[in-house]
Design an enzyme around this catalytic site. Structure first.
Site, short mmCIF file in Angstrom:
data_model
loop_
_atom_site.label_atom_id
_atom_site.label_comp_id
_atom_site.label_asym_id
_atom_site.label_seq_id
_atom_site.Cartn_x
_atom_site.Cartn_y
_atom_site.Cartn_z
N SER A 254 -9.95 -0.05 7.19
CA SER A 254 -9.34 0.09 5.86
C SER A 254 -8.66 -1.17 5.32
CB SER A 254 -8.33 1.24 5.87
OG SER A 254 -9.00 2.46 5.76
N LYS B 164 0.85 -1.19 0.00
CA LYS B 164 0.00 0.00 0.00
C LYS B 164 0.89 1.25 0.00
CE LYS B 164 -3.86 2.15 2.54
NZ LYS B 164 -4.74 2.07 3.73
N SER C 278 -9.72 1.97 2.90
CA SER C 278 -8.84 2.70 2.01
C SER C 278 -7.81 1.83 1.31
CB SER C 278 -8.12 3.81 2.79
OG SER C 278 -7.22 3.26 3.73
#
Lengths: 98, 513
Positions: free
Chosen positions: B201, B102, B177
């Site tokens: 997330s 990420k 997210s």
């Protein structure tokens, strides 16, 4: 009474160092108002004598030996800087000339 | 049909488990370079449609893969040709395994954008601890994956570089997210991924994309090098296609770190030895507050169906109450936005990131932040600044922290009677792009079942438990007491085994066509 006024939104934006357009002021006034309205529900709860939880772990005072260790070399620290002069971060003048 | 055989071998490389791939690597049947190349081909082939990756580092990945091949060759030589894969240390199982990071975790020498214009050209001078541990374990990083800007969002639509799409239906969001992380893993563009979880997330996108996501106990994984959103809530967690893969990655990244004073002291938690123990005698807590108004019928059916299957395996259910769950949403948004407004003060155009010129320093700050931040980030900075400002601090910020204590106590009481809680991850399956962007409050409700876990600092895992009638994945959330990662993963593994007939064989069409 609205939860937050456009003037309050402008004031908060100044505190946050955030330039907003008039369109954003209008939109945030409405959206933050709705969010704050929802947040007012917390006032229903009696929290007399309840301690706040600022952190989930019961840690305090985490110490380490005070020893000199290698740190990032200056050029690596400056490598992402938007403006550099004489090995320093360059910013607009902050102090007035005498 | 001539392509079918080749596709099967390619499919085995792209959708193999860590242990299957590791076994083939250590036996010398495949090389880490071939494995990395297969994943780079898959990214090339389908990522134009999915947009999981913001940065692909092919050269770096191939260099890491060749290093992994040399490491394997050395060990094979030392052991006289054959390496007994059962005797590998858990972290050695990651040698040569391709993964996606990420874009919120700093990677030395590799651009780290956080999904923001503010950091579009930022190249970190050091790596996050979790990344460094995977580097040392010999894993192969393929690139950096998409996310909501500064990890604020539930759909990936807040990325400054365009949204990631859900591999199961390209018209829908992957969740956020960590949407790029979950989409990449679901589509065979990486074997596993790291995400971060501040209010759901990791778990939400795992649920929407049909993969497994673990949010560890606060402090279990170092936050050093994780770009801060809300420091008392943020945790790094793995996303993978199986519970076992998630467990392997968790053991590799967890444990105390002198660079993060809030990392929990004590030995690295072991979760693999108990993974297959099943659920006989395990008490599953069911709180009616998670199954009330707003929960869609397919999600309710799938979650309760998984509970019924666990009961057939010997688990018992017990009703528990979470009376303060309904307050988790405002508590979360006040606390996370307050911490964000403070953390994001560092983006001022001085030391790194974007700078917009201004006549004086305040004008420079304000214009830089106007140009660099997107809508949702500005909204949360505004909310947090307001909640921390004179006159509102006690009414909003301190009040929220007190209610946070009440939420924590709800969990403590529930865990006196139950070993884990079983809940939905989100009220519905993945929604369509654009459906909720103009209505922040409605978007925030997406995370209603995951937020309280972060407020209490607990471990929780999202594991697939079924599909909706339109063929979209549904996840179930298993929540445990602090540092009970072994227990939540053990129950998640039992869910995975119990629903295998409905779930295990399904792959997104875009990934295998």
């Amino acid at each position: 009474m609205p939860a937050i006024t456009p003037d309050e939104v402008r004031h908060v934006a100044r505190l946050a160092r955030l330039e907003l357009s008039e369109e954003e002021v209008a939109r945030f006034t409405q959206q933050l108002g709705e969010i704050l309205q929802a947040a007012r529900r917390l006032q229903e709860l009696d929290t007399e004598g309840v301690d706040p939880t600022f952190y989930p772990l019961p840690l305090r005072n985490v110490f380490r030996p005070d020893e000199v260790r290698p740190s990032l070399p200056r050029e690596r620290v400056l490598q992402n800087a938007p403006e550099v002069e004489a090995d320093m971060f360059r910013v607009p003048r902050i102090i007035e000339e005498a | 049909m001539t392509g079918a055989v080749a596709m099967t071998e390619e499919g085995a490389l792209l959708f193999g488990s860590i242990e299957q791939l590791s076994e083939r690597l250590w036996r010398g049947e495949i090389s880490a370079r071939e494995l990395a190349e297969a994943h780079l081909r898959q990214i090339e082939r389908i990522d134009g449609e999915i947009h999981a990756y913001l940065t692909v580092v092919a050269e770096r990945a191939l260099a890491q893969a060749e290093e992994a091949d040399r490491r394997i060759a050395r060990r094979r030589q030392e052991e006289g040709g054959a390496v007994d894969v059962r005797r590998l240390e858990p972290s050695e199982r990651l040698v040569g395994i391709p993964w996606a990071c990420k874009d919120v975790l700093c990677t030395e020498g590799v651009r780290t954008t956080c999904g923001s214009r503010m950091l579009e050209h930022f190249v970190p001078p050091y790596s996050a601890t979790a990344v460094r541990r995977l580097d040392e374990a010999g894993a192969v990083m393929l690139g950096k994956v998409n996310m909501d800007e500064f990890a604020m969002g539930s759909s990936n639509e807040n990325s400054a570089f365009g949204p990631t799409r859900n591999p199961w239906d390209l018209a829908r969001v992957p969740g956020g997210s960590s949407g790029g992380s979950a989409a990449a893993v679901a589509a065979g563009e990486a074997v596993f991924s790291l995400g971060s979880d501040t209010g759901g997330s990791v778990r939400l996108p795992a649920s929407y994309c049909g993969v497994v996501g673990l949010k560890p106990t606060y402090g279990a994984v170092s936050r050093y090098g994780l770009v801060a959103y809300a420091s008392s809530l943020d945790q790094v967690g793995p996303i993978a296609r199986s519970v076992r893969d998630c467990a392997i990655v968790f053991e590799a990244i967890a444990g105390p770190d002198p660079m993060d004073a809030t990392s929990a002291p004590g030995p690295v938690p072991e979760v693999l030895p108990t993974l297959e123990l099943g659920v006989k005698g395990v008490r599953l807590g069911i709180a009616p507050e998670y199954f009330g108004e707003g929960l869609s019928a397919p999600v309710r059916e799938a979650v309760l169906g998984a509970v019924a299957r666990l009961e057939r395996e010997g688990a018992t259910t017990v009703e528990v109450r979470m009376p303060h769950l309904e307050y988790a949403l405002p508590v979360y948004y006040i606390i996370s936005s307050s911490e964000a407004s403070s953390n994001l003060a560092r983006y001022d155009g001085v030391r790194y990131g974007l700078r917009e010129p201004g006549d004086d320093v305040v004008a420079m700050f304000s214009r830089t932040r106007r140009a660099g931040f997107g809508d949702e980030v500005k909204r949360r900075i505004m909310l947090g600044t307001y909640a921390l400002s004179t006159g509102y601090y006690d009414a909003f910020y301190v009040k929220a922290q007190k209610v946070r204590t009440l939420i924590r106590r709800d969990f403590e009481q529930a865990f006196e009677r139950a070993d884990v809680l079983v809940t939905p991850v989100s009220p519905s399956v993945a929604f369509r792009l654009g459906e909720r962007v103009d209505d922040p409050l409605r978007m925030y409700l997406t995370d209603i079942y995951t937020l309280s876990v972060n407020l209490a600092g607990l471990p929780a895992v999202s594991v697939p438990c079924g599909f909706s009638p339109e063929g979209l994945p549904i996840g179930v959330q298993i929540i445990g007491p602090a540092f009970a990662e072994a227990r939540v993963l053990q129950v998640a593994r039992a869910v995975e085994a119990a629903v295998a007939d409905q779930v295990a064989h399904r792959r997104p069409a875009v990934a295998v066509r």
